[in-house]
Design a protein around this motif. Structure first.
Motif, PDB file in Angstrom:
ATOM      1  N   ASP A  72       0.842  -1.194   0.000  1.00 51.64           N
ATOM      2  CA  ASP A  72       0.000   0.000   0.000  1.00 51.64           C
ATOM      3  C   ASP A  72       0.877   1.244   0.000  1.00 51.64           C
ATOM      4  N   ASN A  73       0.235   2.371  -0.225  1.00 55.03           N
ATOM      5  CA  ASN A  73       0.934   3.653  -0.219  1.00 55.03           C
ATOM      6  C   ASN A  73       1.553   3.911   1.156  1.00 55.03           C
TER       7      ASN A  73
ATOM      8  N   LYS B 211      -0.338   6.136   3.541  1.00 61.21           N
ATOM      9  CA  LYS B 211      -1.538   5.469   4.043  1.00 61.21           C
ATOM     10  C   LYS B 211      -1.190   4.480   5.152  1.00 61.21           C
TER      11      LYS B 211
ATOM     12  N   CYS C 110      -2.392  11.374   4.847  1.00 62.01           N
ATOM     13  CA  CYS C 110      -3.413  10.333   4.906  1.00 62.01           C
ATOM     14  C   CYS C 110      -4.587  10.877   5.713  1.00 62.01           C
TER      15      CYS C 110
ATOM     16  N   ASN D 152      -8.081   9.736   7.559  1.00 59.53           N
ATOM     17  CA  ASN D 152      -8.855   8.603   8.070  1.00 59.53           C
ATOM     18  C   ASN D 152     -10.173   9.121   8.618  1.00 59.53           C
TER      19      ASN D 152
ATOM     20  N   SER E 251     -13.138   4.770   6.039  1.00 66.35           N
ATOM     21  CA  SER E 251     -12.341   5.138   4.873  1.00 66.35           C
ATOM     22  C   SER E 251     -10.956   5.601   5.302  1.00 66.35           C
ATOM     23  N   SER E 252      -9.977   5.251   4.486  1.00 72.13           N
ATOM     24  CA  SER E 252      -8.606   5.679   4.695  1.00 72.13           C
ATOM     25  C   SER E 252      -8.036   5.991   3.326  1.00 72.13           C
ATOM     26  N   GLN E 253      -7.599   7.222   3.137  1.00 68.71           N
ATOM     27  CA  GLN E 253      -7.187   7.651   1.804  1.00 68.71           C
ATOM     28  C   GLN E 253      -5.859   8.384   1.858  1.00 68.71           C
TER      29      GLN E 253
ATOM     30  N   LEU F 214      -3.221  10.914   0.161  1.00 71.38           N
ATOM     31  CA  LEU F 214      -3.358  12.087  -0.697  1.00 71.38           C
ATOM     32  C   LEU F 214      -2.000  12.526  -1.231  1.00 71.38           C
TER      33      LEU F 214
END
Length: 319
Positions: free
Chosen positions: A204-205, A208, A238, A240, A250-252, A254
């Motif tokens: 994963d990133n 993140k 990130c 959350n 959700s967890s994104q 950026l």
């Protein structure tokens, strides 16, 4: 939307197991009676899940405490010897590989320094391969006990199947600033890293994964939402939102560092003009320090450069 929310019995079982393990990680040791309110599961579900996890040596008893007028309660915790985990951070200046037991106690670690612009894919894969071999050797660990390998990387992650199911390629990485375009990173690692084929890779990133770790074990614990910044050679973030155990949380990650903050500003390493990273990233600050005439060895890396900059800005004598 209906397809997304359709859950099988297997999904429910896996989710219940995850909720119990997570609560024991964060708040354990806990008794069966305490796990019910903590996870929202019924006493019957708790009994079934605990029995399954104990039979798989993932949980163990951690003593007995008296209850108010009732029978003593047996406390449960995650069993350290239940398996092994490897975490890998592929950063801007180095690769760090760490081996943990199931209680997340570190057993071994190693690092590989990256030369400037050292993101050659074959070189990175080679560093990961040797790093994994080193930590397993140093801890005298059996790779067959590995439950998974987690890897944080710069860039955007694309999975070749829904819900993270591994296909022929697995996770593909797109990283503009490291010049990676559709790199089949998971497949390359599976071909190179000497671990049993059933060991899963979770890629994963990096921002993140940092944000998730902060929500689990750091400053974000107990928060319903958070925005966590990662400032190094690059700049990421990130966001959350939602309960830690909610599957809809959700967890994104950026690309915050590539937001434009100055029209007709400095050129960023991504090729755009005026990005935040062109001002706040370590590489950019080193360049600006040199442009201002700040003393700096010609071969200094970002960490050395920032140390010199901070020493100049905040001298030890207070001058």
């Amino acid at each position: 939307m209906a397809e997304r929310n359709r859950r099988t019995v297997r999904d429910l079982r896996r989710g219940n197991r995850a909720r119990v393990l997570q609560r024991l990680y964060f708040d354990g040791p806990l008794s069966r009676q305490e796990l019910g309110p903590a996870t929202g599961l019924s006493s019957g579900s708790i009994s079934n899940v605990v029995a399954e996890l104990a039979a798989e040596n993932l949980l163990e008893e951690a003593g007995v405490v008296d209850s108010d007028g009732g029978r003593p309660r047996t406390l449960l915790r995650v069993a350290p010897g239940g398996g092994l985990l490897i975490g890998i951070d592929i950063g801007e200046t180095r690769i760090r590989v760490e081996l943990f037991d199931l209680s997340l106690t570190e057993l071994a670690r190693t690092e590989r320094l990256l030369a400037q612009h050292g993101y050659d894919v074959d070189r990175i894969v080679g560093h990961v391969r040797s790093g994994v071999a080193d930590v397993l050797r140093d801890a005298g660990a059996d790779p067959r006990r590995l439950l998974g390998i987690g890897i944080g990387v710069p860039g955007i992650i694309e999975r070749d199947a829904p819900d993270g199911v591994v296909g022929d390629v697995g996770s593909v990485v797109h990283g503009q600033t490291i010049d990676w375009s559709a790199v089949p990173f998971e497949r390359l690692l599976r071909d190179a890293v000497r671990v049993p084929p059933e060991v899963p890779f979770f890629i994963d990133n990096g921002a993140k994964t940092l944000g998730q770790a902060e929500m689990w074990f750091g400053g974000g614990r107990g928060a319903g939402a958070s925005a966590i910044a990662l400032i190094g050679s690059g700049v990421g973030a990130c966001v959350n939102h939602g309960d830690l155990l909610d599957e809809d949380r959700s967890s994104q990650a950026l690309e915050w560092g590539h937001s434009t903050v100055q029209l007709r500003g400095r050129r960023c390493r991504c090729g755009s003009i005026g990005c935040l990273e062109a001002y706040a990233g370590a590489e950019a600050m080193r360049e600006r320090w040199q442009e201002a005439g700040g003393p700096l060895p010609a071969d200094a890396d970002d960490e050395t450069a920032l140390a010199a900059l901070l020493a100049a800005a905040y001298p030890a004598d207070g001058g």
